[in-house]
Design a protein around this motif. Structure first.
Motif, short mmCIF file in Angstrom:
data_model
loop_
_atom_site.label_atom_id
_atom_site.label_comp_id
_atom_site.label_asym_id
_atom_site.label_seq_id
_atom_site.Cartn_x
_atom_site.Cartn_y
_atom_site.Cartn_z
N MET A 49 -25.50 50.21 31.76
CA MET A 49 -25.66 48.80 31.22
C MET A 49 -24.42 47.71 30.97
N GLY A 50 -23.43 48.05 31.72
CA GLY A 50 -22.58 47.11 31.67
C GLY A 50 -21.50 47.42 30.71
N ALA A 51 -21.17 48.52 30.26
CA ALA A 51 -20.21 48.82 29.06
C ALA A 51 -18.94 49.02 29.74
N GLY A 52 -17.84 48.30 28.97
CA GLY A 52 -16.52 48.65 29.82
C GLY A 52 -15.81 49.89 29.24
N ARG A 53 -14.74 50.29 29.71
CA ARG A 53 -13.98 51.43 29.18
C ARG A 53 -13.88 51.58 27.75
N PHE A 54 -13.38 50.44 27.04
CA PHE A 54 -13.24 50.24 25.89
C PHE A 54 -14.45 50.75 24.89
N ALA A 55 -15.73 49.94 25.49
CA ALA A 55 -16.64 50.06 24.77
C ALA A 55 -17.45 51.72 24.82
N VAL A 56 -17.23 52.18 25.93
CA VAL A 56 -17.79 53.63 26.07
C VAL A 56 -16.88 54.45 25.14
N GLN A 57 -15.56 54.42 25.03
CA GLN A 57 -14.77 55.08 24.15
C GLN A 57 -15.16 54.82 22.93
N ARG A 58 -15.39 53.79 22.19
CA ARG A 58 -15.63 53.40 20.86
C ARG A 58 -17.28 53.70 20.56
N MET A 59 -18.29 53.72 21.42
CA MET A 59 -19.32 54.06 21.24
C MET A 59 -19.96 55.38 21.51
N VAL A 60 -19.11 56.06 22.34
CA VAL A 60 -19.67 57.55 22.83
C VAL A 60 -18.47 58.52 22.46
N ILE A 61 -17.25 58.41 23.02
CA ILE A 61 -16.33 59.25 22.90
C ILE A 61 -15.96 59.51 21.67
N PHE A 62 -15.38 58.40 21.06
CA PHE A 62 -14.95 58.72 19.56
C PHE A 62 -15.85 59.36 18.74
N PRO A 63 -16.97 58.88 18.75
CA PRO A 63 -17.99 59.44 17.72
C PRO A 63 -18.34 60.97 18.01
N SER A 64 -18.51 61.11 19.43
CA SER A 64 -18.67 62.45 19.65
C SER A 64 -17.45 63.49 19.52
N ALA A 65 -16.26 62.87 19.47
CA ALA A 65 -15.02 63.79 19.40
C ALA A 65 -14.80 63.90 17.79
N LEU A 66 -15.46 62.93 16.87
CA LEU A 66 -15.08 62.92 15.56
C LEU A 66 -15.36 64.24 14.81
N PRO A 67 -16.46 64.98 15.25
CA PRO A 67 -16.54 66.57 14.42
C PRO A 67 -15.52 67.40 14.77
N TRP A 68 -15.09 67.35 15.99
CA TRP A 68 -13.99 68.01 16.29
C TRP A 68 -12.80 67.96 15.82
N LEU A 69 -12.47 66.52 15.60
CA LEU A 69 -11.18 66.18 14.84
C LEU A 69 -11.08 66.71 13.46
#
Length: 168
Positions: free
Chosen positions: A76-96
């Motif tokens: 959908m055209g998301a950049g690296r920062f958007a992917v980290q903010r929208m997918v990676i960070f929320p996915s890693a938060l329970p692990w944190l």
């Protein structure tokens, strides 16, 4: 960053694992020499004790992200920062949060160990002083206080986690 880059992960992981293998209580005299007898060595030892559990837990969370979601966002055209903010960070938060819950008691172990070695106040000092006077009740009182504080902080962390993940 370490979880997102295979090269960085392969480079950093052996060093972090090597430092993680050092018993944290063995670092207490070193921190006391470097930072003095005040509050600083207790904070540093507690932070070091917690850091590795949180680091490895969060690293696993970042590496377990669903790649289909990342690919969908990139399509959908998301950049690296958007992917980290929208997918990676929320996915890693329970692990944190899992790392924080595991690390909380270890942080207290580090702080109490530093207090036992060089302090004139705190639960570690109370434990050491009571043990030196063969005061069993004093030792149990200090241990009970430590258990109460740890339980309260763990409960607060659980409530924070529930509040953050209230959408689940």
């Amino acid at each position: 960053m370490v979880g997102a880059s295979d090269t960085l992960h392969r480079t950093v992981d052996p060093f972090v694992t090597a430092v993680y293998g050092v018993p944290k209580v063995a670092l207490a005299p070193l921190f006391i020499m470097w930072f003095g007898i005040g509050l600083a060595p207790k904070i540093v030892l507690a932070a070091i004790s917690v850091f590795f559990l949180v680091f490895f837990s969060t690293l696993r969370g970042v590496r377990e992200v669903d790649l289909k979601m990342v690919d969908a966002l990139r399509t959908m055209g998301a950049g690296r920062f958007a992917v980290q903010r929208m997918v990676i960070f929320p996915s890693a938060l329970p692990w944190l949060f899992t790392g924080l819950k595991l690390g909380l008691p270890y942080g207290f172990v580090g702080a109490v160990a530093a207090e036992m070695m060089a302090s004139n106040a705190g639960i570690g000092y109370l434990t050491q002083n009571s043990a030196g006077q063969l005061d069993t009740a004093g030792v149990f009182a200090a241990l009970f206080a430590l258990m109460v504080v740890t339980t309260l902080l763990n409960e607060a962390l659980g409530r924070l986690e529930s509040w953050i993940f209230r959408w689940r």
